[in-house]
Design a protein around this motif. Structure first.
Motif, PDB file in Angstrom:
ATOM      1  N   ARG A 194      -9.536  38.207  37.936  1.00 21.84           N
ATOM      2  CA  ARG A 194      -8.072  38.257  38.005  1.00 21.84           C
ATOM      3  C   ARG A 194      -7.593  36.894  38.471  1.00 21.84           C
ATOM      4  N   ILE A 195      -6.551  36.392  37.820  1.00 17.75           N
ATOM      5  CA  ILE A 195      -5.991  35.114  38.216  1.00 17.75           C
ATOM      6  C   ILE A 195      -4.547  35.301  38.662  1.00 17.75           C
ATOM      7  N   VAL A 196      -4.106  34.360  39.474  1.00 16.03           N
ATOM      8  CA  VAL A 196      -2.726  34.330  39.945  1.00 16.03           C
ATOM      9  C   VAL A 196      -2.187  32.942  39.634  1.00 16.03           C
ATOM     10  N   VAL A 197      -0.977  32.907  39.087  1.00 17.77           N
ATOM     11  CA  VAL A 197      -0.318  31.641  38.791  1.00 17.77           C
ATOM     12  C   VAL A 197       0.952  31.588  39.626  1.00 17.77           C
ATOM     13  N   GLU A 198       1.005  30.633  40.532  1.00 16.88           N
ATOM     14  CA  GLU A 198       2.172  30.466  41.388  1.00 16.88           C
ATOM     15  C   GLU A 198       3.278  29.791  40.586  1.00 16.88           C
ATOM     16  N   SER A 199       4.501  30.189  40.825  1.00 22.03           N
ATOM     17  CA  SER A 199       5.644  29.607  40.138  1.00 22.03           C
ATOM     18  C   SER A 199       6.006  28.267  40.742  1.00 22.03           C
ATOM     19  N   VAL A 200       6.405  27.337  39.888  1.00 19.46           N
ATOM     20  CA  VAL A 200       6.894  26.055  40.377  1.00 19.46           C
ATOM     21  C   VAL A 200       8.421  26.049  40.442  1.00 19.46           C
ATOM     22  N   HIS A 201       9.048  27.138  40.001  1.00 18.64           N
ATOM     23  CA  HIS A 201      10.500  27.272  40.009  1.00 18.64           C
ATOM     24  C   HIS A 201      10.907  28.349  41.010  1.00 18.64           C
ATOM     25  N   LEU A 202      11.963  28.115  41.730  1.00 19.78           N
ATOM     26  CA  LEU A 202      12.411  29.070  42.738  1.00 19.78           C
ATOM     27  C   LEU A 202      12.833  30.403  42.149  1.00 19.78           C
ATOM     28  N   ARG A 214       2.850  35.102  38.655  1.00 15.74           N
ATOM     29  CA  ARG A 214       2.273  35.885  37.567  1.00 15.74           C
ATOM     30  C   ARG A 214       0.815  36.155  37.886  1.00 15.74           C
ATOM     31  N   SER A 215       0.330  37.298  37.423  1.00 17.51           N
ATOM     32  CA  SER A 215      -1.093  37.580  37.569  1.00 17.51           C
ATOM     33  C   SER A 215      -1.583  38.242  36.299  1.00 17.51           C
ATOM     34  N   GLY A 216      -2.884  38.136  36.081  1.00 17.12           N
ATOM     35  CA  GLY A 216      -3.459  38.729  34.889  1.00 17.12           C
ATOM     36  C   GLY A 216      -4.966  38.801  34.974  1.00 17.12           C
ATOM     37  N   GLU A 217      -5.535  39.458  33.972  1.00 20.79           N
ATOM     38  CA  GLU A 217      -6.984  39.635  33.879  1.00 20.79           C
ATOM     39  C   GLU A 217      -7.528  38.766  32.761  1.00 20.79           C
ATOM     40  N   VAL A 218      -8.638  38.081  33.039  1.00 18.27           N
ATOM     41  CA  VAL A 218      -9.301  37.267  32.028  1.00 18.27           C
ATOM     42  C   VAL A 218     -10.026  38.201  31.069  1.00 18.27           C
ATOM     43  N   LEU A 219      -9.602  38.177  29.798  1.00 16.19           N
ATOM     44  CA  LEU A 219     -10.241  38.998  28.776  1.00 16.19           C
ATOM     45  C   LEU A 219     -11.373  38.258  28.077  1.00 16.19           C
ATOM     46  N   GLU A 220     -11.219  36.921  27.967  1.00 25.54           N
ATOM     47  CA  GLU A 220     -12.193  36.136  27.218  1.00 25.54           C
ATOM     48  C   GLU A 220     -12.136  34.692  27.699  1.00 25.54           C
ATOM     49  N   VAL A 221     -13.297  34.059  27.806  1.00 22.84           N
ATOM     50  CA  VAL A 221     -13.385  32.643  28.134  1.00 22.84           C
ATOM     51  C   VAL A 221     -13.529  31.890  26.819  1.00 22.84           C
ATOM     52  N   LEU A 222     -12.662  30.913  26.608  1.00 24.28           N
ATOM     53  CA  LEU A 222     -12.655  30.125  25.373  1.00 24.28           C
ATOM     54  C   LEU A 222     -12.976  28.672  25.721  1.00 24.28           C
ATOM     55  N   GLY A 223     -13.721  27.997  24.881  1.00 22.19           N
ATOM     56  CA  GLY A 223     -14.081  26.612  25.142  1.00 22.19           C
ATOM     57  C   GLY A 223     -15.090  26.513  26.268  1.00 22.19           C
ATOM     58  N   ASP A 224     -15.399  25.278  26.651  1.00 21.23           N
ATOM     59  CA  ASP A 224     -16.307  25.064  27.774  1.00 21.23           C
ATOM     60  C   ASP A 224     -16.022  23.713  28.411  1.00 21.23           C
ATOM     61  N   GLY A 225     -16.597  23.495  29.573  1.00 22.55           N
ATOM     62  CA  GLY A 225     -16.400  22.231  30.280  1.00 22.55           C
ATOM     63  C   GLY A 225     -14.934  21.962  30.560  1.00 22.55           C
ATOM     64  N   ASP A 226     -14.499  20.744  30.251  1.00 22.49           N
ATOM     65  CA  ASP A 226     -13.120  20.337  30.518  1.00 22.49           C
ATOM     66  C   ASP A 226     -12.110  20.999  29.593  1.00 22.49           C
ATOM     67  N   THR A 227     -12.572  21.636  28.525  1.00 22.34           N
ATOM     68  CA  THR A 227     -11.649  22.284  27.583  1.00 22.34           C
ATOM     69  C   THR A 227     -11.626  23.800  27.762  1.00 22.34           C
ATOM     70  N   ARG A 228     -12.127  24.280  28.885  1.00 20.31           N
ATOM     71  CA  ARG A 228     -12.173  25.723  29.142  1.00 20.31           C
ATOM     72  C   ARG A 228     -10.762  26.278  29.258  1.00 20.31           C
TER      73      ARG A 228
END
Length: 61
Positions: free
Chosen positions: A8-16, A21-35
């Motif tokens: 589960r990830i959480v994304v903090e808002s940069v706007h007041l 936002r939060s969500g569940e990772v369904l799939e990992v795409l890419g690898d390394g720096d392009t993940r």
């Protein structure tokens, strides 16, 4: 942030006027720096997400 399927990830808002936002990772795409990830957000919609510095793994999984 490096996440795995099922995390589960959480994304903090940069706007007041926007909330966290939060969500569940369904799939990992890419690898390394392009993940990036296919996410199911708390409102049910899905999107491909490239995490920025405002993203973190949720506590407890």
């Amino acid at each position: 942030m490096i996440a795995s399927q099922g995390d589960r990830i959480v994304v903090e808002s940069v706007h007041l006027d926007s909330g966290r936002r939060s969500g569940e990772v369904l799939e990992v795409l890419g690898d390394g720096d392009t993940r990036h990830y296919r996410i199911r957000w708390q409102d049910g919609h899905k999107s491909v997400y490239f995490p920025g510095p405002d993203a973190r793994l949720a506590d407890g999984g």
